[in-house]
Design an enzyme around this catalytic site. Sequence first.
Site, PDB file in Angstrom:
ATOM      1  N   LYS A 190       5.861   0.869   0.406  1.00 46.22           N
ATOM      2  CA  LYS A 190       4.879   1.611  -0.390  1.00 46.22           C
ATOM      3  C   LYS A 190       3.451   1.106  -0.157  1.00 46.22           C
ATOM      4  O   LYS A 190       2.499   1.868  -0.265  1.00 46.22           O
ATOM      5  CB  LYS A 190       5.214   1.494  -1.868  1.00 46.22           C
ATOM      6  CG  LYS A 190       6.520   2.152  -2.230  1.00 46.22           C
ATOM      7  CD  LYS A 190       7.140   1.458  -3.442  1.00 46.22           C
ATOM      8  CE  LYS A 190       8.627   1.668  -3.509  1.00 46.22           C
ATOM      9  NZ  LYS A 190       9.379   0.716  -2.663  1.00 46.22           N
ATOM     10  N   ARG A 191       3.353  -0.154   0.152  1.00 45.57           N
ATOM     11  CA  ARG A 191       2.017  -0.731   0.370  1.00 45.57           C
ATOM     12  C   ARG A 191       1.293  -0.048   1.518  1.00 45.57           C
ATOM     13  O   ARG A 191       0.082  -0.062   1.600  1.00 45.57           O
ATOM     14  CB  ARG A 191       2.113  -2.226   0.698  1.00 45.57           C
ATOM     15  CG  ARG A 191       2.682  -3.085  -0.405  1.00 45.57           C
ATOM     16  CD  ARG A 191       2.323  -4.554  -0.206  1.00 45.57           C
ATOM     17  NE  ARG A 191       2.107  -4.931   1.185  1.00 45.57           N
ATOM     18  CZ  ARG A 191       3.060  -5.233   2.045  1.00 45.57           C
ATOM     19  NH1 ARG A 191       4.317  -5.193   1.669  1.00 45.57           N
ATOM     20  NH2 ARG A 191       2.761  -5.570   3.278  1.00 45.57           N
TER      21      ARG A 191
END
Length: 473
Positions: free
Chosen positions: A241-242
């Site tokens: 997700k980063r």
Amino acid sequence: MTIPVKVRFAPSPTGYLHIGGVRTALFNWLFARSMGGKFVLRIEDTDVSRSTEESIQEIISAMKWLGLDWDEGPYRQMERRELYDRAVEKLLAEKKAYRCYCSAEMLDAKRKEALERKAKPKYDGTCRNLASAPDGTPFVVRFKVPAEGKVTVKDLLRGNVTFDNEELDDFIVQRTDGTPTYNFVVVVDDAEMEITHVIRGDDHLSNTPRQALMYDALGYPRPQFAHISMILGTDKARLSKRHGATSTLAYRDMGYLPDALINYLARLGWSHGDQEIFTRDEMVQFFNFDSVSVSAAVFNPEKLLWLNHQYIQNASLETLTTLLESLLIHEKVLPDNHGKTQEEIARPIPILKERSQTIKEMAEKADFYFREEIEIDEKAGKKFLTETAKPLLLELSSGLQDLNEITEATLEKLFKEIVEKADIKLGKLAQPVRVALTGNTASPGIYDVVLLLGKERTLKRLSDAIKFSPSNA
RNA sequence: GGCCCCAUCGUCUAGCGGUUAGGACACCGGCCUCUCACGCCGGUAACGGGAGUUCGAUUCUCCCUGGGGUCACCA
């Protein structure tokens, strides 16, 4: 006589389908199609607490959007419970598995303690040879892994990989609540579905010896394994997700064409000489494991953008129109019930597509055309809608009114006349006009813009621009 | 930390004992030009280190280093 190829994509529905998952699905799909085999979709939902129906639907829509069609399924493991229960009974009856009464708390404590001692956190085998079962105590079922010896996993991409049995512990096959666990169901299902090739991410490589042992214990033949490399983010960490949008459907909303995404993902870890752009048929035709690379690949958004641009240039007007319409709505340039015809939506596409890397970008650039009222960028207005420019706009306006036919040629003639008369460069006229018509300093060619807007709207915007005054001057 | 996998430009990769180490993205110049793009031309840029094997290693072997994965009643 060879056995027909059958492969599967088996995601767990505990979140959206991410890019790495799509690539695994794609390699399975490519292999199946290239071998004339079957592709199965199986939902691994044995983790009841984390699996959601929403995720299942998301996975299915993403697969459909990408055109990764399956021949069987989607199967859901929780609908196949009897199968696993029977297999557990069989293992128990044959003493290849045993009931373990250790509590989760106790095991956690032991694991923690082992970690502190810098020892291997491994099940200690307390219940392995229990003589009598305690009454009424909840239990799990563990698989009995041979204490000694080695397992060799044959991998199509990595050759033989050998593990010591000692590294493996007696893993859990069935939880206290009776649900089966991954390393067990995956084997039962792959075997029962007669999967010939297990193609998955190499994060599963270390699970494979356990599964190989399970195949043997259950008396199933082992399939071929192919562990493909992972996709990493720019920082070389596993994609997560980063690293921005990892949900596959987010790429649709960002205006990527499914074919472009597929092409990009296929080239990540696979190649065919120097070729960069492939049709689906070409990919299917050329795909084979000899040209799949084994090292991890970094996801490169710029190259995806470039590919998407290429695909936009080659897409049909119909395709682009459909996509643009949904992005115009998604970006709120147009309301749901805009009432525009396909022809109207399609009109700006020819002059926009070469300067758009995504359909979203195209929608943003089409804003000046679809909105009745444009907003003039403050800085642009201040710089170009000046008192010296306004007489030029006025002159253009009257010249335009006198034109009975507006074509690129008549427009060019008109612009040239005004420019020559004022003894200025074309840019001195074009930029103010551009700001007047689009609200911005960057746009398609100025004649194209006028042609696109038509006489009436052009005149209206010119007169609005002449009245423009910077609000915070 | 144990075990496992991996290692060519910044990134994706071609190469499968002898190449001026090729292509693509990105980047930097130039051309085109009414802006932004497109396009075209050109350029910078890589075999992680050390031992072997060999007439010859980017290529084969080993070690080191580095990166990744995995060690759950998650998958």
